[in-house]
Motif scaffolding. Structure first.
Motif, PDB file in Angstrom:
ATOM      1  N   GLN A   1      -0.763  -0.389   2.774  1.00  0.00           N
ATOM      2  CA  GLN A   1      -1.513   0.577   3.579  1.00  0.00           C
ATOM      3  C   GLN A   1      -0.758   1.902   3.669  1.00  0.00           C
ATOM      4  O   GLN A   1      -1.350   2.986   3.578  1.00  0.00           O
ATOM      5  N   CYS A   2       0.545   1.773   3.843  1.00  0.00           N
ATOM      6  CA  CYS A   2       1.388   2.969   3.932  1.00  0.00           C
ATOM      7  C   CYS A   2       1.376   3.739   2.605  1.00  0.00           C
ATOM      8  O   CYS A   2       1.305   4.973   2.574  1.00  0.00           O
ATOM      9  N   LEU A   3       1.401   2.995   1.502  1.00  0.00           N
ATOM     10  CA  LEU A   3       1.388   3.603   0.181  1.00  0.00           C
ATOM     11  C   LEU A   3       0.059   4.335  -0.072  1.00  0.00           C
ATOM     12  O   LEU A   3       0.042   5.462  -0.576  1.00  0.00           O
ATOM     13  N   GLU A   4      -1.036   3.693   0.304  1.00  0.00           N
ATOM     14  CA  GLU A   4      -2.351   4.325   0.137  1.00  0.00           C
ATOM     15  C   GLU A   4      -2.428   5.629   0.932  1.00  0.00           C
ATOM     16  O   GLU A   4      -2.885   6.659   0.424  1.00  0.00           O
ATOM     17  N   LYS A   5      -1.974   5.572   2.165  1.00  0.00           N
ATOM     18  CA  LYS A   5      -2.018   6.755   3.025  1.00  0.00           C
ATOM     19  C   LYS A   5      -1.166   7.871   2.445  1.00  0.00           C
ATOM     20  O   LYS A   5      -1.569   9.048   2.447  1.00  0.00           O
ATOM     21  N   TYR A   6      -0.022   7.500   1.924  1.00  0.00           N
ATOM     22  CA  TYR A   6       0.882   8.508   1.380  1.00  0.00           C
ATOM     23  C   TYR A   6       0.286   9.173   0.138  1.00  0.00           C
ATOM     24  O   TYR A   6       0.302  10.392  -0.002  1.00  0.00           O
ATOM     25  N   ILE A   7      -0.267   8.369  -0.756  1.00  0.00           N
ATOM     26  CA  ILE A   7      -0.777   8.939  -1.998  1.00  0.00           C
ATOM     27  C   ILE A   7      -2.012   9.792  -1.737  1.00  0.00           C
ATOM     28  O   ILE A   7      -2.263  10.785  -2.431  1.00  0.00           O
ATOM     29  N   LEU A   8      -2.788   9.448  -0.706  1.00  0.00           N
ATOM     30  CA  LEU A   8      -3.954  10.268  -0.338  1.00  0.00           C
ATOM     31  C   LEU A   8      -3.515  11.635   0.196  1.00  0.00           C
ATOM     32  O   LEU A   8      -4.262  12.609   0.112  1.00  0.00           O
ATOM     33  N   SER A   9      -2.297  11.679   0.749  1.00  0.00           N
ATOM     34  CA  SER A   9      -1.787  12.970   1.230  1.00  0.00           C
ATOM     35  C   SER A   9      -1.257  13.830   0.092  1.00  0.00           C
ATOM     36  O   SER A   9      -1.012  15.022   0.271  1.00  0.00           O
TER      37      SER A   9
END
Length: 547
Positions: free
Chosen positions: A132-140
């Motif tokens: 979840q953290c990785l998804e959020k980061y890459i979306l940023s």
């Protein structure tokens, strides 16, 4: 396992370790991503806590990073050459550069559908939180497809301590040089990993502008298989697309090069020219021209050639566009169009090429493999014979002087007349071609009656005559014009001037290749021609109708 067209691979391992485990990570990624794989270096990125651990705003552009980029692209070519791998550079910065870290969401040309990482998860309970953290980061960081997925890839090694890296070379920590304006040139045909290394390392050298000369026009004349070089505009767009993906913060200028030097010898703002082992002398020649033009010499930055570990014994040791073009010979370049007006069997191949191209040898190989052969030149001769449908029309048009004592047409005498006058050649064609087409259809029907699955029309004028609607596929045989001239003069015992007239009356190699499904070149030894034909025949078997 689900397959995605595009993805981002976030590498969190310490930079010195990346080359040691990148091959298995890329192999794993290639099982998930089919088209474009962006790679972003994020050494030390933390994903296990409630927040992403702070990381440096940028990675210093030193020689170690330069080596890692080269290694990444080389490994990607060796383990997943079908993937378009692009290493994002927007967070890599030379300490001398005025370039600011890229802080907005980057719009990639192919928005990713999945994000992958080599992040090591030691606690299985943290898995969902990490993803979840990785998804959020890459979306940023990037524009992504909706419903982005995240996955962790294993490199096959449990932890960094399992690696045994080489002794650290302190020189690798030194920053690479930095210049305001950098220039390089090339053909950039079928953008491959050596091109990507050249372009990426050039990006690291500049904090402002990268000027790229793309070869065109006369500069292509001496290239191997120049007929298979992609159109200039296609090559330019692929280079621009790649550069804007890997680092949109730099100003890119792409210009056409029809002669060796271009703006490299006239632009006063340029500071550095990027060359390879092969083009270093060209860089030195640029500097000589600049001195003549009262301009400052350029720093010459040399990048090593990339070895092609997939090469055959008769191919160059380096990875090159010419080698990749040779590998296209015999393969299907353009899928055939379905033509319901042509019977499904036999499957008809239109084999064409200029006079002297080597069609006869290719036809002989195809006959050995089981194809029915129709020599269209011999078929057209039938229409010339006394009593043939075209005989009287030809005599009426060109006069009795073209007849021999036995009443047959002297084709040599007729050839001298029509090859010297385009209007007369068109007149002869309008008489002979329709009659020849009728005879060809009859012979194709005969091959069908014999149960032949493949029928090949050996027709030099297949395209000029408009007979393309009689075939399922067009196979074009090419050879450089100077070689074709040499063969024609020797074979037909005519002057070079007459040979040139014959070639000028036919379509060029470039025109034919534009209509080709398969291209074969007889420029090299006969054994290589035979390999091309065998390859084309084997691939054809998968396209033949099953009923």
């Amino acid at each position: 396992m689900a397959l995605f067209q595009t993805g981002v691979l976030v590498l969190t391992s310490p930079l010195p370790l990346i080359p040691l485990h990148i091959a298995p990570v890329l192999t794993a990624a290639a099982k998930i991503v089919k088209n474009v794989l962006y790679v972003h270096l994020h050494p030390g990125l933390g994903l296990a806590g409630s927040h992403i651990r702070p990381v440096p705003a940028y990675i210093p552009a030193n020689w170690e990073v330069s080596r890692i980029l080269s290694n990444l692209y080389t490994k990607s070519f060796n383990v997943c050459s079908f993937l378009d791998v692009r290493v994002v550079l927007s967070n890599i910065k030379n300490h001398c550069s005025t370039q600011q870290p890229f802080s907005t969401v980057q719009k990639l040309s192919e928005p990713p559908e999945v994000v992958l990482t080599d992040y090591s998860i030691t606690d299985s309970n943290q898995s969902n939180q990490v993803l979840q953290c990785l998804e959020k980061y890459i979306l940023s960081c990037y524009t992504c497809k909706p419903n982005l997925r995240a996955m962790v890839l294993s490199s096959g090694v449990n932890s960094a301590k399992d690696f045994c890296p080489d002794v650290k070379d302190s020189r690798l920590c030194e920053s690479i040089p930095n210049y305001s304006d950098v220039v390089l040139g090339g053909t950039f045909d079928r953008l491959h990993c050596a091109h990507k290394i050249l372009l990426s390392l050039s990006c690291l050298l500049t904090g402002k502008r990268l000027l790229i000369g793309v070869a065109d026009g006369e500069l292509l004349n001496n290239k191997v298989l120049k007929e298979l070089i992609e159109p200039y505009q296609d090559r330019v767009e692929k280079v621009r697309n790649f550069l804007l993906d890997v680092n949109p913060t730099i100003q890119y200028e792409l210009v056409s090069l029809s002669e060796p030097y271009g703006p490299a010898i006239t632009d006063p703002k340029l500071e550095c020219i990027v060359v390879s082992d092969e083009t270093q002398k060209g860089g030195e020649a640029v500097n000589q021209k600049r001195l003549v033009n009262a301009l400052q010499e350029l720093a010459i930055h040399k990048i090593s050639l990339v070895k092609d570990f997939q090469r055959a014994s008769d191919e160059e040791e380096k990875l090159s566009s010419s080698t990749l073009r040779k590998r296209l010979l015999g393969s299907l370049l353009v899928p055939p169009k379905d033509n319901p007006r042509i019977p499904r069997t036999p499957y008809v191949i239109g084999l064409t090429g200029s006079t002297g191209s080597g069609k006869t040898s290719v036809m002989q190989y195809l006959q050995k493999m089981g194809a029915a052969a129709i020599n269209v030149d011999a078929v057209s001769h039938e229409s010339y014979r006394p009593g043939g449908a075209a005989h009287q029309k030809i005599v009426q048009q060109f006069g009795q002087e073209i007849l021999q004592e036995n009443g047959t047409i002297n084709r040599t005498a007729l050839g001298k007349i029509v090859f010297a006058d385009e209007a007369k050649l068109k007149c002869l064609s309008s008489i002979v071609w329709p009659e020849t087409a009728i005879l060809m259809k009859q012979m194709i029907g005969g091959a069908a009656a014999e149960g032949k699955s493949v029928c090949v029309l050996d027709a030099a004028l297949l395209l000029e005559a408009g007979w393309i609607d009689m075939v399922h596929e067009v196979w074009v045989v090419i050879v450089p014009e100077d070689e074709a001239l040499r063969r024609i003069v020797k074979r037909d015992n005519i002057s070079e001037e007459d040979a040139k007239k014959r070639l000028a009356s036919q379509w060029t190699n470039d025109q034919r290749v534009q209509k080709a499904n398969v291209v074969i070149c007889t420029q090299w030894e006969p054994s290589f021609t035979e390999k091309q034909v065998q390859k084309a025949w084997q691939l054809l078997q998968n396209r033949l109708p099953t009923c």
